[in-house]
Design an enzyme around this catalytic site. Structure first.
Site, PDB file in Angstrom:
ATOM      1  N   ASP A   8       0.870  -1.160   0.000  1.00  0.00           N
ATOM      2  CA  ASP A   8       0.000   0.000   0.000  1.00  0.00           C
ATOM      3  C   ASP A   8       0.922   1.230   0.000  1.00  0.00           C
ATOM      4  OD1 ASP A   8      -2.339   1.650   0.444  1.00  0.00           O
ATOM      5  OD2 ASP A   8      -1.640   1.818   2.519  1.00  0.00           O
ATOM      6  N   ASP A  10      -0.130   5.061   0.996  1.00  0.00           N
ATOM      7  CA  ASP A  10      -0.360   6.034   2.079  1.00  0.00           C
ATOM      8  C   ASP A  10      -0.300   5.345   3.443  1.00  0.00           C
ATOM      9  OD1 ASP A  10      -0.970   8.257   0.306  1.00  0.00           O
ATOM     10  OD2 ASP A  10      -2.858   7.243  -0.117  1.00  0.00           O
ATOM     11  N   GLY A  45      -7.520   3.546   3.022  1.00  0.00           N
ATOM     12  CA  GLY A  45      -7.639   2.545   1.948  1.00  0.00           C
ATOM     13  C   GLY A  45      -8.825   2.718   1.023  1.00  0.00           C
ATOM     14  N   ASN A 117      -3.155   9.819  -6.758  1.00  0.00           N
ATOM     15  CA  ASN A 117      -1.939  10.637  -6.657  1.00  0.00           C
ATOM     16  C   ASN A 117      -0.678   9.777  -6.521  1.00  0.00           C
ATOM     17  OD1 ASN A 117      -2.977  13.480  -6.555  1.00  0.00           O
ATOM     18  ND2 ASN A 117      -4.149  12.651  -4.830  1.00  0.00           N
ATOM     19  N   ASP A 169      -1.608  -0.690   5.985  1.00  0.00           N
ATOM     20  CA  ASP A 169      -1.923  -0.038   7.266  1.00  0.00           C
ATOM     21  C   ASP A 169      -3.442   0.070   7.467  1.00  0.00           C
ATOM     22  OD1 ASP A 169      -2.308   1.946   5.252  1.00  0.00           O
ATOM     23  OD2 ASP A 169      -2.235   3.495   6.795  1.00  0.00           O
TER      24      ASP A 169
HETATM   25  C1  BG6 Z   1      -5.744   5.609  -0.084  1.00  0.00           C
HETATM   26  C2  BG6 Z   1      -5.888   6.344   1.217  1.00  0.00           C
HETATM   27  O1  BG6 Z   1      -4.439   5.159  -0.223  1.00  0.00           O
HETATM   28  O2  BG6 Z   1      -6.067   6.455  -1.188  1.00  0.00           O
HETATM   29  C3  BG6 Z   1      -7.295   6.921   1.319  1.00  0.00           C
HETATM   30  O3  BG6 Z   1      -5.656   5.467   2.300  1.00  0.00           O
HETATM   31  C4  BG6 Z   1      -7.561   7.808   0.113  1.00  0.00           C
HETATM   32  O4  BG6 Z   1      -7.398   7.656   2.530  1.00  0.00           O
HETATM   33  C5  BG6 Z   1      -7.387   6.998  -1.164  1.00  0.00           C
HETATM   34  O5  BG6 Z   1      -8.908   8.304   0.167  1.00  0.00           O
HETATM   35  C6  BG6 Z   1      -7.602   7.840  -2.427  1.00  0.00           C
HETATM   36  O6  BG6 Z   1      -6.570   8.777  -2.525  1.00  0.00           O
HETATM   37  P1  BG6 Z   1      -6.530  10.002  -3.540  1.00  0.00           P
HETATM   38  O7  BG6 Z   1      -5.100  10.494  -3.437  1.00  0.00           O
HETATM   39  O8  BG6 Z   1      -6.863   9.480  -4.901  1.00  0.00           O
HETATM   40  O9  BG6 Z   1      -7.535  10.998  -3.060  1.00  0.00           O
HETATM   41 MG    MG Z   2      -2.745   3.120   3.596  1.00  0.00          MG
END
Ligand code: BG6
Ligand code: MG
Length: 210
Positions: A8, A10, A45, A117, A169
């Protein structure tokens, strides 16, 4: 026999889970809503839009689908401003060395993240090229706990799910790993207390001993 680790992003590779928290909190407070750490744990997640639904749970206002898209974009803009602070030193301790050591042992390594992202963040961390495959929010239609992102990562690696281990996580990520038929390794977050995790680690280098 494990042949690949799917990480994973984040909260596992870097502390962007904290930036997600700050960005959602800013948005929630602007809307007059409380946003606690416990609520933030429920967002780990899961996709941006699904996260927004949880953030808005206590709202008295009924937002239209269009307004929700605007709110999610607003959160992402706040989040992306925070991402400007990320540098290679912001990878979590032991992560770059562990990734390198796994590769040296002929282990495949991949990312399985719900985030759109992902590639931007990996680029800022100088970790974009170390992975054999990246599956992220742009590759999937269903976010964790659905197994789609991990199955996509295994497919990109050309491996069967049964030889892949996931490092997570998020409890939603542990559920997704098990649904994919993979070994589920918890590292921090609400994953660490999930009884479905096959293993719990506190330091990434522990992966080298598996
Ligand atoms: C996950 C995070 O990795 O990505 C989530 O744990 C988040 O909290 C999700 O909402 C989507 O991320 P992003 O960057 O596309 O808004
Ligand atoms: Mg995570």
């Amino acid at each position: 026999m494990i042949e690949a680790f799917i990480f994973d992003l984040d909260g596992v590779i870097c502390t962007t889970d904290e930036y997600h928290y700050q960005a959602w909190k800013t948005l929630a407070n602007e809307l007059g809503l409380e946003f606690s750490r416990a609520k933030n744990d429920r967002l780990r997640g899961i996709s941006r839009m699904a996260s927004l639904e949880i953030v808005l749970e206590e709202s008295k206002i009924e937002y239209s689908a269009e307004e929700k898209v605007d709110l999610a974009e607003k959160k992402n803009a706040i989040y992306r401003k925070l991402l400007c602070n990320i540098h290679p030193e912001d990878a979590l301790p032991e992560i770059p060395e562990t990734l390198k050591a796994l590769r040296e042992r002929d282990m495949k390594i991949a990312i399985g993240s719900s985030s759109k992202n992902t590639k931007d963040i990996l680029g800022r961390l100088d970790l974009l090229d170390i992975f054999d495959a990246i599956a992220d929010g742009s590759d999937i239609t269903r976010s964790k706990p659905d197994p789609e992102v991990f199955l996509c990562a295994a497919g990109k690696l050309g491996l069967e799910p049964g030889v892949c281990a996931v490092v997570e996580d998020a409890s939603a990520g542990i559920q997704a790993a098990k649904a994919a038929g993979m070994l589920a390794i918890a590292f921090g977050g609400d994953a660490a207390s999930d009884p479905c995790a096959d293993k719990v680690i506190t330091h990434p280098s522990q992966l080298l001993a598996l």
